[in-house]
Design a protein around this motif. Sequence first.
Motif, mmCIF file in Angstrom:
data_model
loop_
_atom_site.group_PDB
_atom_site.id
_atom_site.type_symbol
_atom_site.label_atom_id
_atom_site.label_comp_id
_atom_site.label_asym_id
_atom_site.label_seq_id
_atom_site.Cartn_x
_atom_site.Cartn_y
_atom_site.Cartn_z
ATOM 1 N N VAL A 2 -15.791 -14.368 52.524
ATOM 2 C CA VAL A 2 -16.463 -13.721 53.314
ATOM 3 C C VAL A 2 -16.703 -12.295 52.614
ATOM 4 O O VAL A 2 -15.647 -11.683 52.549
ATOM 5 N N PRO A 3 -17.675 -11.740 52.526
ATOM 6 C CA PRO A 3 -18.106 -10.484 51.768
ATOM 7 C C PRO A 3 -17.752 -9.231 52.617
ATOM 8 O O PRO A 3 -17.785 -9.554 53.684
ATOM 9 N N GLN A 4 -17.621 -8.160 51.829
ATOM 10 C CA GLN A 4 -17.810 -7.008 52.758
ATOM 11 C C GLN A 4 -19.192 -6.708 53.142
ATOM 12 O O GLN A 4 -19.991 -6.332 52.139
ATOM 13 N N LEU A 47 -23.591 -12.096 64.229
ATOM 14 C CA LEU A 47 -24.349 -12.753 65.053
ATOM 15 C C LEU A 47 -24.612 -12.147 66.514
ATOM 16 O O LEU A 47 -25.468 -12.503 67.188
ATOM 17 N N SER A 48 -24.025 -11.041 66.631
ATOM 18 C CA SER A 48 -24.356 -10.325 67.880
ATOM 19 C C SER A 48 -25.289 -9.252 67.760
ATOM 20 O O SER A 48 -25.816 -8.685 68.878
ATOM 21 N N GLU A 49 -25.798 -8.908 66.619
ATOM 22 C CA GLU A 49 -26.969 -8.084 66.464
ATOM 23 C C GLU A 49 -28.403 -8.646 66.884
ATOM 24 O O GLU A 49 -28.596 -10.139 66.735
ATOM 25 N N ASN A 50 -29.026 -7.922 67.219
ATOM 26 C CA ASN A 50 -30.333 -8.336 67.939
ATOM 27 C C ASN A 50 -31.410 -8.517 66.978
ATOM 28 O O ASN A 50 -32.438 -9.349 66.916
ATOM 29 N N PHE A 51 -31.533 -7.600 66.029
ATOM 30 C CA PHE A 51 -32.486 -7.413 65.045
ATOM 31 C C PHE A 51 -32.083 -6.771 63.771
ATOM 32 O O PHE A 51 -31.842 -5.631 63.735
ATOM 33 N N VAL A 52 -31.860 -7.727 62.831
ATOM 34 C CA VAL A 52 -31.098 -7.388 61.500
ATOM 35 C C VAL A 52 -31.755 -7.615 60.297
ATOM 36 O O VAL A 52 -32.099 -8.753 59.972
ATOM 37 N N CYS A 53 -31.852 -6.760 59.293
ATOM 38 C CA CYS A 53 -32.289 -7.088 58.018
ATOM 39 C C CYS A 53 -31.018 -7.211 56.941
ATOM 40 O O CYS A 53 -30.333 -6.157 56.922
ATOM 41 N N ILE A 54 -30.443 -8.375 56.199
ATOM 42 C CA ILE A 54 -29.647 -8.251 55.245
ATOM 43 C C ILE A 54 -30.027 -7.958 53.968
ATOM 44 O O ILE A 54 -30.860 -8.618 53.591
ATOM 45 N N VAL A 55 -29.380 -7.017 53.521
ATOM 46 C CA VAL A 55 -29.896 -6.395 52.123
ATOM 47 C C VAL A 55 -28.736 -6.446 51.041
ATOM 48 O O VAL A 55 -27.554 -6.532 51.462
ATOM 49 N N GLY A 56 -29.217 -6.414 49.836
ATOM 50 C CA GLY A 56 -28.213 -6.576 48.796
ATOM 51 C C GLY A 56 -28.792 -6.658 47.559
ATOM 52 O O GLY A 56 -30.098 -7.125 47.322
ATOM 53 N N GLU A 57 -28.158 -6.411 46.439
ATOM 54 C CA GLU A 57 -28.532 -6.489 45.119
ATOM 55 C C GLU A 57 -28.624 -7.950 44.880
ATOM 56 O O GLU A 57 -28.218 -8.779 45.519
ATOM 57 N N GLY A 116 -28.094 -11.553 43.489
ATOM 58 C CA GLY A 116 -26.901 -12.350 43.112
ATOM 59 C C GLY A 116 -25.636 -12.202 44.008
ATOM 60 O O GLY A 116 -24.664 -12.902 44.068
ATOM 61 N N VAL A 117 -25.911 -11.176 44.949
ATOM 62 C CA VAL A 117 -24.700 -10.600 45.716
ATOM 63 C C VAL A 117 -24.195 -11.525 46.894
ATOM 64 O O VAL A 117 -23.197 -11.591 47.272
ATOM 65 N N GLY A 118 -25.191 -12.554 47.195
ATOM 66 C CA GLY A 118 -24.732 -13.471 48.421
ATOM 67 C C GLY A 118 -25.502 -13.444 49.582
ATOM 68 O O GLY A 118 -24.935 -13.795 50.487
ATOM 69 N N LYS A 119 -26.634 -12.923 49.530
ATOM 70 C CA LYS A 119 -27.668 -12.914 51.001
ATOM 71 C C LYS A 119 -27.712 -13.940 51.479
ATOM 72 O O LYS A 119 -27.574 -14.555 52.665
ATOM 73 N N SER A 120 -28.442 -15.149 50.597
ATOM 74 C CA SER A 120 -28.557 -16.258 51.094
ATOM 75 C C SER A 120 -27.533 -17.163 51.210
ATOM 76 O O SER A 120 -27.569 -18.115 52.277
ATOM 77 N N ARG A 121 -26.253 -17.069 50.714
ATOM 78 C CA ARG A 121 -25.077 -17.698 50.904
ATOM 79 C C ARG A 121 -24.538 -17.295 52.263
ATOM 80 O O ARG A 121 -23.887 -18.103 52.894
ATOM 81 N N LEU A 122 -24.594 -16.049 52.562
ATOM 82 C CA LEU A 122 -24.216 -15.383 53.901
ATOM 83 C C LEU A 122 -24.967 -16.009 55.098
ATOM 84 O O LEU A 122 -24.398 -16.552 55.950
ATOM 85 N N ILE A 123 -26.193 -16.369 54.739
ATOM 86 C CA ILE A 123 -27.209 -16.827 55.820
ATOM 87 C C ILE A 123 -26.840 -18.243 55.988
ATOM 88 O O ILE A 123 -26.778 -19.170 56.996
ATOM 89 N N SER A 124 -26.493 -18.960 54.747
ATOM 90 C CA SER A 124 -26.179 -20.495 55.018
ATOM 91 C C SER A 124 -24.653 -20.565 55.733
ATOM 92 O O SER A 124 -24.489 -21.414 56.578
ATOM 93 N N GLU A 125 -23.751 -19.613 55.704
ATOM 94 C CA GLU A 125 -22.496 -19.493 56.665
ATOM 95 C C GLU A 125 -22.978 -19.256 57.927
ATOM 96 O O GLU A 125 -22.372 -19.907 58.718
ATOM 97 N N ILE A 126 -23.852 -18.231 58.169
ATOM 98 C CA ILE A 126 -24.264 -17.918 59.619
ATOM 99 C C ILE A 126 -24.929 -19.388 60.162
ATOM 100 O O ILE A 126 -24.625 -19.806 61.274
ATOM 101 N N LYS A 127 -25.763 -20.258 59.516
ATOM 102 C CA LYS A 127 -26.222 -21.163 60.054
ATOM 103 C C LYS A 127 -25.130 -22.130 60.411
ATOM 104 O O LYS A 127 -25.230 -22.933 61.477
ATOM 105 N N THR A 128 -24.166 -22.434 59.590
ATOM 106 C CA THR A 128 -23.227 -23.302 59.937
ATOM 107 C C THR A 128 -22.340 -22.807 61.347
ATOM 108 O O THR A 128 -22.059 -23.736 62.053
ATOM 109 N N CYS A 129 -22.211 -21.566 61.226
ATOM 110 C CA CYS A 129 -21.775 -21.202 62.733
ATOM 111 C C CYS A 129 -22.443 -21.288 63.914
ATOM 112 O O CYS A 129 -22.186 -21.370 65.008
#
Length: 278
Positions: A6-8, A41-51, A53-66
Amino acid sequence: MINYIVPQITKYSNIDELLKNESKTPSLFDIENFLSIDDLLSENFVCIVGEPGVGKSRLISEIKTCLTEKPLSFCNASEFKTQVIPSDVKYCIVDALDEVDGNDFNYTLQLIKQYKEEHQDVKVMFSCRKHYVVSYASIFSSCTKLVFVEVNRLEDREVIKIIDTCSDVTKENITKSPKLRKLLSIPRYLMYLLENEEQRGSISNVGELFEFIVDSSIDEALKKYAKSVRTENFKALIKRVIEKIAFIMEISRKDKISKDDLYTIIDELKGNMAHMLV
């Protein structure tokens, strides 16, 4: 394959806060207020940003699992169409806005904005590289109540845990190269390191890892885009361009190159293109 780390994740309440911290590393205040996936997951409208390769899509994959038991709509931004989203969804997740063709970027962002305005009860989440948000700041700022969360690089202790599973030769060479050690704080490159270990064995320097990354990245791109050209020729051309750009950046000791430098590289390669792409 390593277990998900889980990233910071740092939250910014609006785009002004994000831009203000654009060039800074997370402060002590940020570190004390990193978000968990549950927080996200409690946020209503959110943009996930990052450089990259840092793991944006991987984070979304984990969110989908949840959210496996929640009514969910998910798609890549290039396929986003509001009319196909089911009416009963609780979450709408859109990945990789930065991969939308340049002419369609603004249009797709406006579609996301419009969908959210018309569906206030749906939690909307989308990802985008940070420099795109900076470049299109005026458009992002028009999205009402949009918050930003930034996926940060891995902590050094997490990187060390993974590196310790590598061969002694690789560990020794990583220790000798601060540049390589810093690169591995980006999850995508850490995964490439492990793949390189499995396929080719230990690495001796950042150049060897870079070569493996280039080969792997081009192979992945060619799987996505089936072109009517000879695969090996196409691959060789792309690799030559990337390697030359990287070489110029390395010998110039800078992180960016000018447009003139880039155009010079392209002009030098034009003569080869006609022969390679047939």
